[in-house]
Design an enzyme around this catalytic site. Structure first.
Site, PDB file in Angstrom:
ATOM      1  CG  HIS A 147      45.099  69.023  50.293  1.00  0.00           C
ATOM      2  ND1 HIS A 147      45.052  68.839  48.938  1.00  0.00           N
ATOM      3  CD2 HIS A 147      45.108  67.782  50.832  1.00  0.00           C
ATOM      4  CE1 HIS A 147      45.019  67.547  48.680  1.00  0.00           C
ATOM      5  NE2 HIS A 147      45.056  66.880  49.807  1.00  0.00           N
ATOM      6  CD  GLU A 179      43.595  64.341  52.374  1.00  0.00           C
ATOM      7  OE1 GLU A 179      43.520  65.280  51.560  1.00  0.00           O
ATOM      8  OE2 GLU A 179      44.052  63.230  52.085  1.00  0.00           O
ATOM      9  CG  HIS A 189      48.728  64.203  52.512  1.00  0.00           C
ATOM     10  ND1 HIS A 189      48.560  65.564  52.543  1.00  0.00           N
ATOM     11  CD2 HIS A 189      47.828  63.739  51.612  1.00  0.00           C
ATOM     12  CE1 HIS A 189      47.587  65.903  51.708  1.00  0.00           C
ATOM     13  NE2 HIS A 189      47.130  64.805  51.119  1.00  0.00           N
ATOM     14  NE  ARG A 217      50.126  65.528  41.165  1.00  0.00           N
ATOM     15  CZ  ARG A 217      49.366  65.974  40.163  1.00  0.00           C
ATOM     16  NH1 ARG A 217      49.881  66.700  39.194  1.00  0.00           N
ATOM     17  NH2 ARG A 217      48.083  65.703  40.121  1.00  0.00           N
TER      18      ARG A 217
HETATM   19 ZN    ZN Z   1      45.295  64.803  50.011  1.00  0.00          ZN
END
Ligand code: ZN
Length: 322
Positions: A104, A122, A179, A199
């Site tokens: 991200h 996150e 991740h 992605r």
């Molecule tokens: Zn994520």
């Protein structure tokens, strides 16, 4: 509507999301009435436009958390400089299969390139993990050239760093970290309220119609932290009456704690508003003389208008604030 005297927790209804990697554990472990065969995510505290939680109780029952944020900023101690977006999003994810490998952007990239208010840092609290379950966290490339070469040539085993996990583990995933959550893992995720995902690799999977999901390699290469660095977390613990508080992370975007309740405790406000997820057991929370039953699977917000509360029972909670 006047809600300045709002003196109760704001209980929220989860919003479920179908995912190709999802499963049934949101029902089997949390007893939620899930709508899909492959339910991947429950957005349990969400003011995100792609799935805002509905308020279950009190003067705003039936409204969404997004409505409350927009119309009743006093419940969140919302400031003029808040960019008008609720800062956090809490989800439970059931990974029956591997999630795609992703990365991200940070706030700056999100604002400049995607025209959205937040990037995405996150963190994950592992609720359950099957024997041998693994995450992908970080990569082994030392330079941009190495990263690009390994991605371009699909050298995934060489590139990706695998980490075994078990229930109770906590993982911090700053923006720019490559991740993926691996199969057999159920996590509680606390993140910036953003849906921007690049992605990198999707295991060559196809959907029922034979289509692969889109990859976003160029942007992924641009935002990835190189080389990967783990952030050392200062995880201290302290006791407060019948409450054992473990600090999991206190960083720029959020602070997250694990509360182990084994009796009674009085809690005084030390935040603007508090997000609470009950991950085990049951308890009673008392605000201004009124009792509210909570149990595993309950998610609520203690609004900024509540100065103190009492909590009594045997339960584990993950609490967070911005
Ligand atoms: Zn994520």
């Amino acid at each position: 509507m006047e809600v300045k005297m709002y003196n109760e927790p704001i209980f929220l209804e989860p919003v479920f999301q179908e995912r190709i990697w999802g499963g049934q554990k949101l029902k089997t472990q949390f007893n939620y009435d899930i709508p899909f065969e492959q339910t991947g995510e429950a957005w349990v505290i969400s003011a995100h436009p792609n799935g805002p939680s509905v308020i279950k109780n009190g003067p705003l029952a039936g409204k969404t958390l997004l409505d409350a944020w927009n119309d009743h900023g006093e419940l969140f101690h919302k400031r003029e400089d808040d960019d008008n977006a609720y800062p956090l999003l809490v989800k439970i994810l059931d990974a029956a299969d591997d999630l795609s490998v992703q990365v991200h952007p940070d706030d700056q990239f999100a604002r400049e390139v995607e025209k959205v208010p937040y990037g995405k840092t996150e963190c994950w609290y592992v609720l359950s993990a099957e024997e041998g379950a693994e995450l992908i966290l970080g990569h082994h490339a030392e330079t941009q050239e190495e990263l690009d070469e390994m991605i371009n040539n699909g050298k995934w085993d060489q590139l990706l760093r695998r980490v075994p996990v078990k229930a109770g583990d906590f993982v911090y995933v700053p923006s720019g970290t490559v991740h993926a959550i691996g199969r057999g893992i159920v996590i509680l995720e606390i993140q910036q309220s953003s849906d921007i995902t690049y992605r990198v690799y999707d295991y060559e999977r196809t959907d029922a119609a034979g289509n692969k999901r889109e990859l976003h390699l160029e942007r992924a290469k641009q935002v990835t932290m190189i080389p990967h660095q783990d952030i050392a977390l200062d995880q201290t613990e302290h006791n407060k009456e019948g409450l054992e508080i473990k600090k999991l992370v206190e960083e720029t975007y959020f602070s997250v704690y694990h509360w182990n309740l084994y009796g009674e405790a009085s809690v005084t406000k030390d935040w603007d508003f508090l997000q609470v997820s009950v991950i085990a057991g049951e308890a009673k929370i008392t605000v201004d003389g009124n009792d509210f039953e909570i149990e595993k699977g309950s998610h609520f917000i203690i609004p900024a208008t509540v100065e103190e509360f009492k909590i009594f029972g045997n339960a584990e909670l993950v609490v967070s604030h911005s």
